[in-house]
Structures are given as C-alpha cells and as structure tokens.
Design a protein around this motif. Sequence first.
Motif, mmCIF file in Angstrom:
data_model
loop_
_atom_site.group_PDB
_atom_site.id
_atom_site.type_symbol
_atom_site.label_atom_id
_atom_site.label_comp_id
_atom_site.label_asym_id
_atom_site.label_seq_id
_atom_site.Cartn_x
_atom_site.Cartn_y
_atom_site.Cartn_z
ATOM 1 N N VAL A 104 25.301 8.289 1.580
ATOM 2 C CA VAL A 104 23.902 7.379 0.988
ATOM 3 C C VAL A 104 22.810 8.314 0.624
ATOM 4 C CG1 VAL A 104 22.210 5.611 1.685
ATOM 5 C CG2 VAL A 104 24.719 5.574 2.487
ATOM 6 N N ILE A 105 22.183 7.893 -0.448
ATOM 7 C CA ILE A 105 20.922 8.764 -0.918
ATOM 8 C C ILE A 105 20.053 7.990 -0.518
ATOM 9 C CG2 ILE A 105 19.546 9.279 -2.928
ATOM 10 C CD1 ILE A 105 22.107 9.738 -4.511
ATOM 11 N N ALA A 106 19.037 8.440 0.351
ATOM 12 C CA ALA A 106 18.106 7.755 0.920
ATOM 13 C C ALA A 106 16.736 7.786 0.111
ATOM 14 C CB ALA A 106 17.533 8.403 2.462
ATOM 15 N N PRO A 107 16.159 6.755 -0.661
ATOM 16 C CA PRO A 107 15.091 6.713 -1.745
ATOM 17 C C PRO A 107 13.808 7.121 -0.771
ATOM 18 C CG PRO A 107 15.618 4.364 -0.955
ATOM 19 C CD PRO A 107 16.548 5.339 -0.329
ATOM 20 N N LEU A 108 12.997 7.713 -1.717
ATOM 21 C CA LEU A 108 11.802 8.156 -1.227
ATOM 22 C C LEU A 108 10.924 6.996 -0.986
ATOM 23 C CD1 LEU A 108 10.234 10.890 -0.220
ATOM 24 C CD2 LEU A 108 9.489 10.802 -2.671
ATOM 25 N N GLY A 109 10.140 6.544 0.067
ATOM 26 C CA GLY A 109 9.570 5.540 0.300
ATOM 27 C C GLY A 109 7.936 5.638 -0.453
ATOM 28 N N GLU A 110 7.534 4.543 -0.873
ATOM 29 C CA GLU A 110 6.262 4.568 -1.405
ATOM 30 C C GLU A 110 5.024 4.820 -0.323
ATOM 31 O OE1 GLU A 110 5.192 4.053 -4.277
ATOM 32 O OE2 GLU A 110 7.267 3.586 -5.370
ATOM 33 N N ALA A 111 4.232 5.671 -0.765
ATOM 34 C CA ALA A 111 2.980 5.942 0.089
ATOM 35 C C ALA A 111 2.289 4.925 0.488
ATOM 36 C CB ALA A 111 2.221 7.237 -0.342
ATOM 37 N N PRO A 112 2.128 4.515 1.885
ATOM 38 C CA PRO A 112 1.219 3.229 2.336
ATOM 39 C C PRO A 112 -0.097 3.210 1.411
ATOM 40 C CG PRO A 112 1.290 4.739 4.022
ATOM 41 C CD PRO A 112 2.200 5.178 2.943
ATOM 42 N N HIS A 113 -0.621 2.077 0.917
ATOM 43 C CA HIS A 113 -1.712 2.030 0.214
ATOM 44 C C HIS A 113 -2.637 1.049 0.882
ATOM 45 C CE1 HIS A 113 -4.334 1.748 -3.145
ATOM 46 N NE2 HIS A 113 -4.388 0.391 -3.082
ATOM 47 N N TYR A 114 -3.709 1.591 1.499
ATOM 48 C CA TYR A 114 -4.741 0.910 2.239
ATOM 49 C C TYR A 114 -5.750 0.254 1.610
ATOM 50 C CZ TYR A 114 -2.327 4.001 5.611
ATOM 51 O OH TYR A 114 -1.430 4.622 6.285
ATOM 52 N N SER A 115 -5.419 -0.846 1.094
ATOM 53 C CA SER A 115 -6.320 -1.629 0.281
ATOM 54 C C SER A 115 -6.050 -3.219 0.464
ATOM 55 C CB SER A 115 -6.512 -1.245 -1.279
ATOM 56 O OG SER A 115 -7.094 -2.219 -2.134
ATOM 57 N N VAL A 116 -7.380 -4.061 0.768
ATOM 58 C CA VAL A 116 -7.065 -5.395 0.545
ATOM 59 C C VAL A 116 -8.143 -6.140 -0.050
ATOM 60 C CG1 VAL A 116 -6.127 -5.584 2.895
ATOM 61 C CG2 VAL A 116 -8.333 -5.642 2.638
ATOM 62 N N ARG A 117 -8.038 -7.309 -0.675
ATOM 63 C CA ARG A 117 -8.971 -7.961 -1.417
ATOM 64 C C ARG A 117 -9.098 -9.411 -1.248
ATOM 65 N NH1 ARG A 117 -6.660 -7.720 -7.721
ATOM 66 N NH2 ARG A 117 -4.872 -8.840 -7.398
ATOM 67 N N MET A 118 -9.813 -10.133 -1.650
ATOM 68 C CA MET A 118 -10.096 -11.513 -1.667
ATOM 69 C C MET A 118 -10.805 -12.048 -2.838
ATOM 70 S SD MET A 118 -12.497 -13.390 0.866
ATOM 71 C CE MET A 118 -11.439 -12.879 2.594
ATOM 72 N N THR A 119 -10.165 -13.058 -3.526
ATOM 73 C CA THR A 119 -10.675 -13.710 -4.608
ATOM 74 C C THR A 119 -11.314 -15.125 -4.020
ATOM 75 O OG1 THR A 119 -9.219 -12.700 -6.060
ATOM 76 C CG2 THR A 119 -10.456 -14.466 -6.953
ATOM 77 N N LEU A 120 -12.578 -15.359 -4.521
ATOM 78 C CA LEU A 120 -13.212 -16.838 -3.889
ATOM 79 C C LEU A 120 -13.254 -17.692 -4.850
ATOM 80 C CD1 LEU A 120 -16.281 -14.596 -2.515
ATOM 81 C CD2 LEU A 120 -14.362 -15.331 -1.421
ATOM 82 N N PRO A 121 -12.915 -18.855 -4.582
ATOM 83 C CA PRO A 121 -12.980 -20.091 -5.424
ATOM 84 C C PRO A 121 -14.267 -20.208 -6.074
ATOM 85 C CG PRO A 121 -12.860 -20.796 -3.246
ATOM 86 C CD PRO A 121 -12.629 -19.341 -3.286
#
Length: 480
Positions: free
Chosen positions: A218-235
């Motif tokens: 098996v070829i283990a794929p390189l995982g994506e680096a964690p991205h520490y970002s969150v957002r909120m869209t308000l009505p």
Amino acid sequence: MWFPRLPSDRVLRAGLGHIADNNRPFALIHHEKNTDRIYCLNPAAEAQGLHRGMGFSDARAYCPDLQSEPADKIADAKFLHTLARWGKRYCPWVGLDGTDGLMLNIAGAAHLFGGEAKMLNDMRHSLARAGVKGRVAAADTRGAAWALTHYARTYTEDITSLPVAALRLDAKSDTSLQRLGLRTIGDLLALPRATLARRFGPDVMLRLDQAMGAQDEVIAPLGEAPHYSVRMTLPDPIGLVADVMMGTERLLVRLCDKLKAQDMGARQLQLTLRRVDQGAQQVELRLAAPMRDAARILPLFTRGVDAVDAGYGIDQLRLEATQVERLLDAQINASKASRPDGLEDLITRLGNRIGLDNIQRFLPADSHIPERSFQSVPAAYSSPSGSWASLHSRPLRLFTPEPIAAVGSKPPVQFRWRRMSLTTGRATGPERIAPEWWLPDDNWRSGVRDYWKVDTREGRRLWLFYTPQNPSWFVQGEFA
C-alpha cells in the motif's frame, strides 16, 4: 520519484549569496562520530573524487575550492513535503518514500496527460526547470518502480536484470546473496521458492513478491496539514460589541476543540469581521503562551473588538490560529498544583499594547562575572527556570562601577560616594573574582577583583571591590 541529491539541490536552487557558482564543487556537512563528514554533494564535487560519508578535512585536501554549508535535515524534510504538494498536480495519491523520494499512484490519472510516457516526461522537465535532480519511473508495483529509479540504466529496463539490492534488502541479506553468486533478481527467481525461503528467511521472499506483484504493498498518502480556522455567517448583520463577543466565543470553543484534538495550542489568533459593505476589520491577538482555553482567551479580545468600526453591520466572523505550538496536556494531582495563568494573561494584555518583545524577564546565566550572571529575554517566549548558584550573597542592585577615593587593600574607614560621607561599620570579604579570559570584555581585562560587602553606619549596604593590579576602589552594587 527519487531525488538522489535533494539536500544539496535545495541549497543550490536557493541561490545563496556566498556560493558564487553552482557548477563548482559543493557539499553539505554534518557532524557524525566526532568529526565533520560530507552529507550530500553535487556532481562537480563527485567528479573530484568526493563521496558521502567522507571526512570534511580529507575532502578539503582533495578539493581546496570546495564550497560547503551545514546540513539542515528539518529544512530537507520541509522541501520534500513541498515536492509532495507539487506531485499532487499529477494525481491525488502521493506519499513519502523515506527521506528522499515520493510514491505516486497514477492509476486512472495518466490519460489526463496523454499516457504514462508523456506524464513522466512532464515530471522530468518540471524537475529540471526547478533545478532538482530527480529520477522518475513507472511500474505495476511499488517495489519495481523503486528498483527502476535507483538501479536501472534506462527506465524501460527489465527488473530481472537489476542487482538484488534493488529489492530494498538490508546490507546483510544483500551480501549473503552475492556471496552465493545470486547477483540479480533473475537469479533469485530461478531458484525454487521453498529453497529460497528456507535459506534466507521470509524477508527476502516478501521483497521479491512485492516487486513482482505477488504481494500487495500500500502507498500511504500524505495527509493534509490541519487547518485551524472556523467561521460563522450570520443571517442578520450585527454591530454591538456584546453580539460580536458572543459570536467570537462560539468560534473560540470550536477552534479550541480542533487544537485539543491535535495537541496544539494557539500562539497567535486573527479575528476577521466582514461587514455588509464587503469591507473587513481584523483583530489580531498575540498570546504570551500557547493556549486552547476559550474562557481564558475570550476576555483578551475585548480591547480589540471595542476598537472595531462595524459600519452598517457585520455579517460574517472568521477566527484563525495563524501560529500554533505543541501543547500537551499537563497532569495535575494533589501534590502538584497547576501553574497559575494570571501572569501569562497579564503579559498578553500588556504585550498587545506595547509589543510582547518589550516585556522582559531575567534568567540566570552560566557566569561568575556579576554583569554576566543574568540575561534579559522576552517573557512571552521563555519560562522561569534555573537558579543563581553562588557561595556569597549578591546585591539586589548592580550598576556601572563608580570609583571612590581610598588607599590600601582593606575597605576604607571613611569614604565619599555620590556626594555622601559614609563610615564603614562592618566589612565582609574579600571574595576574589577572576576574569573569564575566553570572553571579550574590556572591563575585565585588567585582572582580578576583590569584592567586599560593606555595611555603613549611615545605613547603606554597599558592594565594593578592589583591583590589586591597579590599586583602586569602586562601588558596583547595593544590597537591600
């Protein structure tokens, strides 16, 4: 893909100013077994007879014009990850192969480039333009592709003609096989499997089956680096500070959960507030220590949010940890209380006004010279540690030595200092301190100093020293 000169290519393509010509012999050096050895080198250095593992002093004797740089394995690993991201333009399944190679699963992607041959040619041309020496080959199995890149003279060569080392065997197995006259992979295939397994064990059979396709790898794929970002869209748009802080609190809870899952802590946060007119306001928060406690971080945003111009309203909030550090959970028990966090929060509040680098703390330094026994470092990037070890007490205040009029090697009975007439009540000493000859300090080049602790009848407790090589008296400190 195999990059045989990945470390040296990384340095040479950066175009360092002191490297005048990339075609001159160049090598990277690292310290191994109490000596400097060649870690990686370019073709010009190999043409001079140099090789990896060679002592650096021997290499300079063979090649006086050898250019060199210290090796940086961390930078090499980052560069390999950069190449892995570049490899994803050919297929989404890219994994690392050791410290100098990549494995790509191009099944179902080669037709996008007109076939395997055209895809491989595009890879080689891209690497050549980037100044990276790379060998690229395609095969039905991972083991066969590795063998072709490392040992084949042409990329279409049959792997049965390659040496047994192309099976990724350890040095001991490779030597044992060659001593018996089994020099190529074809020689191994000609032997009965039972004889091969009984004589050389399962490891050789496993590598052979992996190369020939009888055993999956098996070829283990390189995982994506964690991205520490969150957002909120308000009505509906908001504009009150209380509403913005409430939204920030919800984002902080989600972000801190992400950080805790990765054992990380935020060191720098950025809150982006998007207004309905498409304008944006940003609030940046630099923390004095890595944190992931939403309840502690939220009040630190108050001052920045108060200064935000909401305009006609804010309809989106985005919170990102732009700088993170490793933060493991600390074990707390009854015998060891948790470290108080009020000081770090205070440093954070002050640092976001005047700059974290402007808040300093004193730490002990390994020196018996009074002026060198401490160092001043930013409090946000250090922790209280160590202690001052001295057989004699030291004054609370130190200043530049100030001369006083006195004669003899004993503390004067009466003397004037800073326009004050003082009388010696008790003198303790002397403590002789010799200069540190290995450090350049003109103030200590004159010789030794004999320090005395002098208690005056007027209440001043001073630290005096006498220089016997040039008879003089000075005051350098004052005790509390």
